[in-house]
Design an enzyme around this catalytic site. Structure first.
Site, short mmCIF file in Angstrom:
data_model
loop_
_atom_site.label_atom_id
_atom_site.label_comp_id
_atom_site.label_asym_id
_atom_site.label_seq_id
_atom_site.Cartn_x
_atom_site.Cartn_y
_atom_site.Cartn_z
N SER A 1 -13.18 9.30 56.32
CA SER A 1 -14.24 9.54 55.33
C SER A 1 -14.94 8.26 54.91
O SER A 1 -15.40 8.14 53.77
CB SER A 1 -13.66 10.25 54.10
OG SER A 1 -12.65 9.45 53.50
N GLY A 2 -15.01 7.29 55.82
CA GLY A 2 -15.81 6.11 55.56
C GLY A 2 -17.26 6.36 55.93
O GLY A 2 -17.68 7.51 56.15
N LYS B 1 -7.16 10.73 54.95
CA LYS B 1 -5.74 10.45 54.74
C LYS B 1 -5.35 10.40 53.27
O LYS B 1 -4.24 10.76 52.90
CB LYS B 1 -5.41 9.13 55.42
CG LYS B 1 -3.97 8.74 55.49
CD LYS B 1 -3.84 7.49 56.37
CE LYS B 1 -2.46 6.94 56.41
NZ LYS B 1 -2.38 5.76 57.31
N GLN C 1 -17.65 -5.78 50.88
CA GLN C 1 -18.38 -6.41 49.78
C GLN C 1 -19.78 -6.87 50.19
O GLN C 1 -20.76 -6.60 49.51
CB GLN C 1 -17.58 -7.61 49.25
CG GLN C 1 -16.27 -7.25 48.58
CD GLN C 1 -15.53 -8.48 48.09
OE1 GLN C 1 -15.92 -9.61 48.36
NE2 GLN C 1 -14.43 -8.27 47.38
N GLY C 2 -19.84 -7.58 51.31
CA GLY C 2 -21.05 -8.34 51.62
C GLY C 2 -22.31 -7.53 51.74
O GLY C 2 -23.25 -7.69 50.96
N GLU D 1 -25.52 -14.77 55.46
CA GLU D 1 -24.09 -15.01 55.61
C GLU D 1 -23.83 -15.84 56.86
O GLU D 1 -24.73 -16.09 57.67
CB GLU D 1 -23.33 -13.68 55.67
CG GLU D 1 -23.42 -12.87 54.39
CD GLU D 1 -22.68 -11.56 54.42
OE1 GLU D 1 -22.57 -10.94 53.36
OE2 GLU D 1 -22.23 -11.15 55.51
N HIS E 1 -10.34 -12.65 58.16
CA HIS E 1 -11.38 -13.13 57.25
C HIS E 1 -10.94 -14.47 56.69
O HIS E 1 -9.79 -14.63 56.26
CB HIS E 1 -11.62 -12.14 56.11
CG HIS E 1 -12.93 -12.36 55.42
ND1 HIS E 1 -13.14 -13.42 54.57
CD2 HIS E 1 -14.10 -11.68 55.47
CE1 HIS E 1 -14.38 -13.37 54.12
NE2 HIS E 1 -14.98 -12.32 54.66
N ARG F 1 -17.00 -16.51 61.52
CA ARG F 1 -15.70 -16.35 60.86
C ARG F 1 -14.54 -16.91 61.67
O ARG F 1 -13.59 -17.44 61.10
CB ARG F 1 -15.45 -14.86 60.58
CG ARG F 1 -16.32 -14.32 59.46
CD ARG F 1 -16.09 -12.85 59.26
NE ARG F 1 -16.90 -12.36 58.16
CZ ARG F 1 -16.97 -11.08 57.81
NH1 ARG F 1 -16.29 -10.18 58.49
NH2 ARG F 1 -17.73 -10.71 56.81
N HIS G 1 -8.50 -8.77 58.85
CA HIS G 1 -9.67 -8.14 58.24
C HIS G 1 -10.29 -7.02 59.09
O HIS G 1 -10.65 -5.98 58.56
CB HIS G 1 -10.72 -9.22 57.98
CG HIS G 1 -11.95 -8.74 57.29
ND1 HIS G 1 -11.92 -8.13 56.04
CD2 HIS G 1 -13.26 -8.78 57.65
CE1 HIS G 1 -13.15 -7.82 55.67
NE2 HIS G 1 -13.98 -8.19 56.63
N ARG H 1 -16.74 -10.52 65.47
CA ARG H 1 -17.81 -9.78 64.78
C ARG H 1 -18.64 -10.69 63.90
O ARG H 1 -18.10 -11.48 63.11
CB ARG H 1 -17.20 -8.66 63.92
CG ARG H 1 -18.23 -7.90 63.11
CD ARG H 1 -17.61 -6.71 62.42
NE ARG H 1 -16.69 -7.06 61.36
CZ ARG H 1 -17.04 -7.32 60.11
NH1 ARG H 1 -18.34 -7.33 59.78
NH2 ARG H 1 -16.14 -7.60 59.19
#
Length: 620
Positions: A67-68, A89, A101-102, A168, A288, A343, A404, A439
């Protein structure tokens, strides 16, 4: 190009990982292999009635696992054409999306371009990205953002009234659409609100996905739905569907410290692997660079966190500077891009500083920026840090890397299709080729949105051509809830499973972390194999049977499966590229610029419980 559009016939050369014993690749075979993807998949000529019949078996046109942002965005589109079960879940909002967040990267500024976004993505991905996938995502991204806004998502705007675009690490332009430092939460809120008002969508919360329901049709594997366990009632619920979308997120909890929520135990990747879906690039685990380091807090937490608190990439993008504990800035020594390096570079640099100086964390300082700007852009981070005695407008933040994001996963084509007929993937569970070996910041929500949308048309076509008789549910024996074992034995099993989970996480952090070596990877492989066999033996000595299910045991099963996939993949890559850095092969080898592919049928790999489906495979 390393993947074909729509799974049309195309030859490509890949690395293959073959399991040879105990479910762990003690004797891996690595081959350069020419593999022919089959013609466009045939619909499975069976019938499904689009309704709910009873408590134990439910029938839907579409089953969405997760459910994202990927699962919800897909559900809203396919619900225009049939009934949809969203299986989640925990609570519907408890997903990796909610913790992002970003922001979302997209080309929305006149001075920016699709080509520039593509180049940044490919450079960050260490040139292992699939160019077709990168072009599709960067081109379609802006429209996906506009759709979110139309659905009610509220993003930050600048004084000129236009969307405020942040920058970023790894990005050459300001292109990050955000809602302060809680972007994922805002997107999740907006999508859930629309989903809740859609009469064609049913949300099943606290339903843990156990295994995909599959059958063999000639040379094809076919997906018919999923078995789940209602963790509140402890009952097994079977979902029969014409189409299944896996959008279950990543596997961050294979490591002891992760920014992922507790639900991220690799369930989707493990289920797909057991269902004989192709898995790719599992060695590329993104750590991360900056999670909150509890050891450096003036007021320590009163209990251990379930997941590390993320300090957004946007803090460095907004001018944050990294220092060691002597307040020496160190990033320019490692990379000319300094704090704005990708990253993987920043995480390795921090790891190097911590190890060389024998310290437990480094410092991230944004206090030189204006107080009002800091509190406007990072209200959630500021509030969390203040709880532990850190005022980020005046003091540096103690930070440390944490697991992450999984850049690898279930191998997907340009429409989210897999090699299992009727099974589609989107979001972190998928490996689309966008991220390559690392990524780029804020490309994850973008990828989820784009591929959720691209999977819609082929899913609808498959649904309309599918006819599943309701007796299909009787093809597989249901999983068993082990109530007959009694509370004492179940408590002992849960206790031992929690101990084993910590042991596995410790092995992964110690031997399969940011910096690797062949010796350490082989040690991890051996120890994980021994630990898994020991745990399974303990279960079966207590009366556990292979068809039995419980939340802790099934999560452990999935974590073992994902850990083995990561280690096996890492051992095959004899170079350092992106997130995979090994001291034995410290340089990039252009001959190795190929994805790692795991075909489960290479050899007998299903000798452990974590590697087998609970039910017997059906032939049709």
């Amino acid at each position: 190009m390393w993947f074909t559009k729509n799974f049309l016939s195309f030859w490509f050369v890949v690395y293959i990982v073959c399991y040879r014993s105990h479910g762990v690749s003690n004797n891996l075979q690595i081959k350069r292999y020419s593999y022919l993807i089959g013609e466009t998949q045939r619909p499975f000529q069976t019938v499904v009635t689009s309704c709910i019949r009873d408590d134990s078996t439910k029938y839907f046109d579409f089953a969405v696992i997760g459910s994202g942002v990927a699962g919800l965005r897909y559900a809203l589109e396919v619900a225009k054409h049939g009934t949809v079960a969203v299986i989640t879940k925990a609570e519907p909002h408890e997903s990796n999306t909610n913790y992002a967040q970003g922001g979302v990267s997209a080309v929305l500024c006149p001075s920016d371009s699709v080509e520039s976004h593509m180049q940044d993505t490919i450079v960050a991905g260490a040139y292992l990205c699939d160019e077709d996938t990168v072009r599709v995502v960067c081109t379609e991204g802006p429209e996906r953002i506009r759709e979110l806004i139309a659905m009610g998502a509220s993003f930050d705007h600048g004084e000129d009234g236009n969307l405020h675009l942040a920058r970023e690490g790894g990005h050459s332009h300001h292109r990050i659409v955000h809602a302060a430092d809680m972007t994922g939460r805002e997107i999740e809120r907006a999508l859930l609100m629309v989903v809740e008002n859609d009469p064609n969508i049913s949300v099943f919360k606290h339903h843990f996905a156990i295994d995909l329901l599959t059958s063999q049709d000639g040379s094809d594997m076919v997906c018919h739905g999923v078995d789940t366990m209602n963790t509140k009632t402890c009952k097994v619920v079977r979902f029969i569907s014409k189409v299944t979308l896996l959008a279950s997120g990543g596997a961050g909890h294979v490591y002891p410290s992760t920014t992922n929520p507790p639900v991220a135990t690799g369930d989707g990747i493990a289920m797909a692997h057991r269902a004989q879906a192709i898995i790719s690039n599992m060695e590329f685990v993104q750590f991360h660079p900056t999670s909150l380091a509890d050891e450096g807090l003036p007021i320590p937490p009163t209990k251990t966190r379930e997941n590390a608190f993320l300090i957004s990439e946007a803090v460095r993008g907004d001018g944050g500077i990294l220092y060691n504990l002597d307040m020496e800035r160190f990033m320019p020594m490692y990379d000319e891009r300094a704090e704005l390096a990708p990253r993987d570079v920043v995480a390795r640099s921090i790891d190097d500083q911590i190890k060389k100086r024998k310290e437990k964390y480094v410092l991230l300082d944004i206090s030189h920026k204006g107080r009002d700007k800091i509190l406007t852009h990072f209200p959630n981070i500021a509030a969390e840090c203040l709880k532990y005695g850190i005022d980020i407008t005046r003091q540096p933040i103690p930070v440390v890397p944490a697991a992450h994001y999984m850049c690898g996963g279930v191998r997907a084509g340009l429409q989210g299709e897999t090699n299992v007929r009727g099974l589609y993937v989107a979001g972190e569970v998928a490996c689309t080729g966008l991220h390559g070996a690392n990524r780029l910041a804020s490309n994850s929500l973008l990828e989820a949105l784009v591929f959720a949308r691209r999977a819609v048309k082929p899913s609808i076509d498959h649904m309309k051509a599918s006819y599943i008789d309701q007796s299909v549910s009787r093809w597989w024996d249901p999983p068993v809830i082990p109530m007959q074992l009694g509370c004492n034995i179940l408590d002992k099993i849960i206790k031992r499973t929690k101990e084993v989970r910590k042991e596995l996480q410790s092995i992964m952090w110690e031997y399969v972390g940011i910096v690797r070596s062949t010796t350490r990877l082989k040690t991890a492989e051996q120890r994980i194999g021994e630990l898994e066999l020991e745990w399974e033996a303990y279960l079966f000595q207590q009366g556990w049977e292979p068809t039995m299910v419980g939340l802790e045991a099934c999560e452990m099963r999935n974590l073992f499966c994902c850990a083995k996939l990561v280690v096996s993949s890492a051992l095959t890559r004899h170079e350092s590229r992106g997130l995979h850095y090994t001291i034995d092969f410290p340089h990039v080898d252009e001959r190795s610029r190929l994805p790692t592919i795991i075909f489960p049928n290479c050899s007998t790999m299903n000798t452990t419980w974590s590697s087998r489906q609970l039910h017997k495979q059906q032939m049709c």
